[in-house]
Motif scaffolding. Structure first.
Motif, PDB file in Angstrom:
ATOM      1  N   PHE A 196      -3.388  -9.472  -5.877  1.00 42.01           N
ATOM      2  CA  PHE A 196      -4.351  -9.809  -4.735  1.00 42.01           C
ATOM      3  C   PHE A 196      -4.222 -11.480  -4.684  1.00 42.01           C
ATOM      4  CE2 PHE A 196      -6.177  -5.613  -4.161  1.00 42.01           C
ATOM      5  CZ  PHE A 196      -5.859  -5.360  -2.993  1.00 42.01           C
ATOM      6  N   THR A 197      -4.525 -12.291  -5.668  1.00 42.54           N
ATOM      7  CA  THR A 197      -4.702 -13.451  -5.598  1.00 42.54           C
ATOM      8  C   THR A 197      -3.217 -14.044  -5.736  1.00 42.54           C
ATOM      9  OG1 THR A 197      -6.862 -13.531  -6.993  1.00 42.54           O
ATOM     10  CG2 THR A 197      -5.705 -15.624  -6.986  1.00 42.54           C
ATOM     11  N   LYS A 198      -2.543 -13.906  -6.201  1.00 46.36           N
ATOM     12  CA  LYS A 198      -1.213 -14.375  -6.461  1.00 46.36           C
ATOM     13  C   LYS A 198      -0.330 -14.153  -5.083  1.00 46.36           C
ATOM     14  CE  LYS A 198      -0.319 -14.393 -11.304  1.00 46.36           C
ATOM     15  NZ  LYS A 198       0.720 -13.752 -12.740  1.00 46.36           N
ATOM     16  N   LEU A 199      -0.452 -13.086  -4.600  1.00 42.47           N
ATOM     17  CA  LEU A 199       0.173 -12.800  -3.187  1.00 42.47           C
ATOM     18  C   LEU A 199      -0.676 -13.119  -1.953  1.00 42.47           C
ATOM     19  CD1 LEU A 199       1.849  -9.395  -4.080  1.00 42.47           C
ATOM     20  CD2 LEU A 199       2.767 -11.742  -4.392  1.00 42.47           C
ATOM     21  N   GLY A 200      -1.917 -13.438  -1.885  1.00 46.04           N
ATOM     22  CA  GLY A 200      -2.536 -13.988  -0.862  1.00 46.04           C
ATOM     23  C   GLY A 200      -2.934 -12.619  -0.053  1.00 46.04           C
ATOM     24  N   ALA A 201      -3.022 -11.541  -0.570  1.00 44.74           N
ATOM     25  CA  ALA A 201      -3.093 -10.085   0.225  1.00 44.74           C
ATOM     26  C   ALA A 201      -4.684  -9.922   0.354  1.00 44.74           C
ATOM     27  CB  ALA A 201      -2.158  -9.244  -0.348  1.00 44.74           C
ATOM     28  N   ARG A 202      -4.712  -9.304   1.724  1.00 43.78           N
ATOM     29  CA  ARG A 202      -6.184  -8.795   2.027  1.00 43.78           C
ATOM     30  C   ARG A 202      -6.630  -7.642   1.411  1.00 43.78           C
ATOM     31  NH1 ARG A 202      -8.727 -10.735   6.829  1.00 43.78           N
ATOM     32  NH2 ARG A 202      -9.374  -8.888   7.358  1.00 43.78           N
ATOM     33  N   ASP A 203      -5.540  -6.752   1.320  1.00 47.95           N
ATOM     34  CA  ASP A 203      -5.902  -5.160   0.967  1.00 47.95           C
ATOM     35  C   ASP A 203      -4.515  -4.657   0.433  1.00 47.95           C
ATOM     36  OD1 ASP A 203      -4.529  -4.688   3.297  1.00 47.95           O
ATOM     37  OD2 ASP A 203      -6.424  -4.702   4.331  1.00 47.95           O
ATOM     38  N   ARG A 204      -4.733  -3.249   0.078  1.00 49.76           N
ATOM     39  CA  ARG A 204      -3.546  -2.664  -0.438  1.00 49.76           C
ATOM     40  C   ARG A 204      -2.487  -2.445   0.659  1.00 49.76           C
ATOM     41  NH1 ARG A 204      -4.521   0.773  -5.513  1.00 49.76           N
ATOM     42  NH2 ARG A 204      -6.308  -0.318  -6.549  1.00 49.76           N
ATOM     43  N   ALA A 205      -2.938  -2.287   1.878  1.00 47.53           N
ATOM     44  CA  ALA A 205      -1.810  -2.291   3.096  1.00 47.53           C
ATOM     45  C   ALA A 205      -0.933  -3.291   2.942  1.00 47.53           C
ATOM     46  CB  ALA A 205      -2.429  -1.999   4.263  1.00 47.53           C
ATOM     47  N   GLN A 206      -1.342  -4.643   2.757  1.00 51.65           N
ATOM     48  CA  GLN A 206      -0.225  -5.670   2.493  1.00 51.65           C
ATOM     49  C   GLN A 206       0.285  -5.761   1.318  1.00 51.65           C
ATOM     50  OE1 GLN A 206      -2.771  -9.202   3.763  1.00 51.65           O
ATOM     51  NE2 GLN A 206      -1.914  -9.196   5.578  1.00 51.65           N
ATOM     52  N   LEU A 207      -0.326  -5.217   0.542  1.00 52.08           N
ATOM     53  CA  LEU A 207       0.578  -5.006  -0.717  1.00 52.08           C
ATOM     54  C   LEU A 207       1.633  -4.217  -0.829  1.00 52.08           C
ATOM     55  CD1 LEU A 207      -2.064  -4.918  -3.710  1.00 52.08           C
ATOM     56  CD2 LEU A 207      -0.709  -6.960  -2.882  1.00 52.08           C
ATOM     57  N   VAL A 208       1.494  -2.978  -0.254  1.00 45.59           N
ATOM     58  CA  VAL A 208       2.531  -2.207   0.216  1.00 45.59           C
ATOM     59  C   VAL A 208       3.621  -2.860   1.028  1.00 45.59           C
ATOM     60  CG1 VAL A 208       2.973  -0.015   1.380  1.00 45.59           C
ATOM     61  CG2 VAL A 208       1.143  -0.165   0.051  1.00 45.59           C
ATOM     62  N   MET A 209       3.287  -3.457   2.017  1.00 46.48           N
ATOM     63  CA  MET A 209       4.292  -4.218   2.907  1.00 46.48           C
ATOM     64  C   MET A 209       5.047  -5.028   2.049  1.00 46.48           C
ATOM     65  SD  MET A 209       4.404  -3.851   6.262  1.00 46.48           S
ATOM     66  CE  MET A 209       4.755  -5.358   6.806  1.00 46.48           C
ATOM     67  N   LEU A 210       4.421  -5.933   1.275  1.00 47.60           N
ATOM     68  CA  LEU A 210       5.244  -6.958   0.233  1.00 47.60           C
ATOM     69  C   LEU A 210       6.117  -6.459  -0.710  1.00 47.60           C
ATOM     70  CD1 LEU A 210       2.493  -9.626  -0.306  1.00 47.60           C
ATOM     71  CD2 LEU A 210       4.551  -9.852   0.863  1.00 47.60           C
ATOM     72  N   ALA A 211       5.583  -5.146  -1.132  1.00 49.26           N
ATOM     73  CA  ALA A 211       6.465  -4.402  -2.221  1.00 49.26           C
ATOM     74  C   ALA A 211       7.730  -3.856  -1.595  1.00 49.26           C
ATOM     75  CB  ALA A 211       5.691  -3.285  -2.841  1.00 49.26           C
ATOM     76  N   TYR A 212       7.642  -3.333  -0.247  1.00 52.75           N
ATOM     77  CA  TYR A 212       8.819  -2.723   0.225  1.00 52.75           C
ATOM     78  C   TYR A 212       9.651  -3.876   0.656  1.00 52.75           C
ATOM     79  CZ  TYR A 212       7.746   2.120   0.247  1.00 52.75           C
ATOM     80  OH  TYR A 212       7.419   3.302  -0.258  1.00 52.75           O
ATOM     81  N   GLU A 213       9.116  -5.050   1.320  1.00 54.64           N
ATOM     82  CA  GLU A 213       9.882  -6.278   1.844  1.00 54.64           C
ATOM     83  C   GLU A 213      10.455  -6.747   0.985  1.00 54.64           C
ATOM     84  OE1 GLU A 213       6.865  -8.302   4.088  1.00 54.64           O
ATOM     85  OE2 GLU A 213       7.469  -7.462   6.023  1.00 54.64           O
ATOM     86  N   ALA A 214      10.171  -7.070  -0.595  1.00 54.39           N
ATOM     87  CA  ALA A 214      10.711  -7.618  -1.613  1.00 54.39           C
ATOM     88  C   ALA A 214      11.895  -6.773  -2.146  1.00 54.39           C
ATOM     89  CB  ALA A 214       9.773  -8.055  -2.495  1.00 54.39           C
ATOM     90  N   GLY A 215      11.875  -5.379  -1.725  1.00 51.73           N
ATOM     91  CA  GLY A 215      12.949  -4.582  -2.439  1.00 51.73           C
ATOM     92  C   GLY A 215      12.452  -3.964  -3.804  1.00 51.73           C
ATOM     93  N   LEU A 216      11.055  -4.171  -3.970  1.00 56.00           N
ATOM     94  CA  LEU A 216      10.391  -3.613  -5.362  1.00 56.00           C
ATOM     95  C   LEU A 216      10.484  -2.017  -5.427  1.00 56.00           C
ATOM     96  CD1 LEU A 216       9.207  -5.015  -7.871  1.00 56.00           C
ATOM     97  CD2 LEU A 216       7.230  -4.671  -6.964  1.00 56.00           C
ATOM     98  N   VAL A 217      10.228  -1.569  -4.301  1.00 55.31           N
ATOM     99  CA  VAL A 217      10.256  -0.021  -4.018  1.00 55.31           C
ATOM    100  C   VAL A 217      11.021   0.380  -2.880  1.00 55.31           C
ATOM    101  CG1 VAL A 217       8.132   0.450  -5.383  1.00 55.31           C
ATOM    102  CG2 VAL A 217       8.058  -0.420  -2.919  1.00 55.31           C
ATOM    103  N   HIS A 218      11.478   1.523  -2.696  1.00 52.20           N
ATOM    104  CA  HIS A 218      12.441   1.879  -1.821  1.00 52.20           C
ATOM    105  C   HIS A 218      11.971   3.238  -1.134  1.00 52.20           C
ATOM    106  CE1 HIS A 218      15.250  -1.381  -2.598  1.00 52.20           C
ATOM    107  NE2 HIS A 218      14.820  -1.046  -4.046  1.00 52.20           N
ATOM    108  N   PRO A 219      11.914   3.704  -0.023  1.00 51.74           N
ATOM    109  CA  PRO A 219      11.598   4.982   0.663  1.00 51.74           C
ATOM    110  C   PRO A 219      12.086   6.072  -0.192  1.00 51.74           C
ATOM    111  CG  PRO A 219      11.987   3.342   2.362  1.00 51.74           C
ATOM    112  CD  PRO A 219      12.265   2.772   0.970  1.00 51.74           C
ATOM    113  N   GLY A 220      11.544   6.919  -0.618  1.00 51.37           N
ATOM    114  CA  GLY A 220      12.118   8.129  -1.388  1.00 51.37           C
ATOM    115  C   GLY A 220      12.341   7.972  -2.635  1.00 51.37           C
ATOM    116  N   ALA A 221      12.212   6.720  -3.350  1.00 53.69           N
ATOM    117  CA  ALA A 221      12.221   6.574  -4.644  1.00 53.69           C
ATOM    118  C   ALA A 221      11.116   7.165  -5.494  1.00 53.69           C
ATOM    119  CB  ALA A 221      12.223   4.957  -4.881  1.00 53.69           C
TER     120      ALA A 221
END
Length: 221
Positions: free
Chosen positions: A196-221
């Motif tokens: 949370f601190t490193k990414l400056g995210a407010r909550d888990r919803a934003q963490l999910v967004m960043l993970a998908y946007e960065a290609g760290l995870v993919h739908p259906g994986a």
């Protein structure tokens, strides 16, 4: 502790229904009401509610812009926004999540589920209704490639933190993270806190967004 809820919707009848429901809960009270987005921002600034129930389509300023302004204000960092939408408004879901919303519910949600959702986002968790989640995943599938800013942000994490973020993006709770990684719940919580601190995210919803946007995870994986 009593959770204070601000209701933002341009229809008086809907606001009245939500007010009755919220005030019927032993642990909640209505902090105020707003009939448009601009009034919602002003009321959130003045009243500092725990949660804002935010409609999307409103006059003067829509719910997405109102959410963006509330979430961008450092003094309102503790205020969580729960979007209330209809299935016909799917195109707004992605933008509202980017704006900082902590959750999405459809307006046909059962009263008990709405109250549970308020408690969930007030506790700092994210919440997406199943149908809204399916729409969100479809949007991620349509994204052509990972975004540069998200990739750069995620690269600041350690290997373990990226592993934790990937599990968060798949919906794991802290307890489930601990079980998956064979670590203590306290260690899992610490990892999430550092992310949370490193990414400056407010909550888990934003963490999910960043993970998908960065290609760290993919739908259906």
């Amino acid at each position: 502790m009593t959770l204070r809820v601000l209701i933002a919707d341009d229809q008086e009848l809907i606001r009245a229904g939500f007010r009755v429901l919220i005030d019927s809960a032993a642990d909640m009270s209505t902090a105020g009401e707003a009939a448009d987005g601009a009034a919602a921002v002003a009321a959130a600034t003045r009243l500092r509610p725990d949660v804002v129930l935010m409609d999307i389509q409103m006059p003067t300023m829509d719910g997405i812009e109102a959410t963006r302004r509330i979430c961008a204000e450092p003094e309102l960092a503790a205020v969580r926004v729960l979007i209330l939408t209809t299935f016909g408004h799917d195109e707004y879901v992605f933008a509202a999540l980017r704006a900082g919303a902590s959750g999405f519910l459809l307006k046909d949600t059962r009263p008990a589920d709405l109250l549970a959702a308020v408690r969930t986002v007030a506790a700092g968790e994210s919440l997406l209704s199943p149908r809204v989640t399916s729409v969100l995943i479809e949007r991620f599938v349509a994204e052509p490639a990972p975004s540069g800013p998200a990739v750069a942000a995620v690269e600041r994490l350690t290997d373990r933190e990226r592993e934790v973020l990937a599990l968060v993006a798949r919906g794991r709770s802290n307890e489930e993270l601990a079980a998956d990684l064979v670590i203590s719940p306290l260690t899992a919580k610490t990892h999430v806190s550092h992310i949370f601190t490193k990414l400056g995210a407010r909550d888990r919803a934003q963490l999910v967004m960043l993970a998908y946007e960065a290609g760290l995870v993919h739908p259906g994986a």
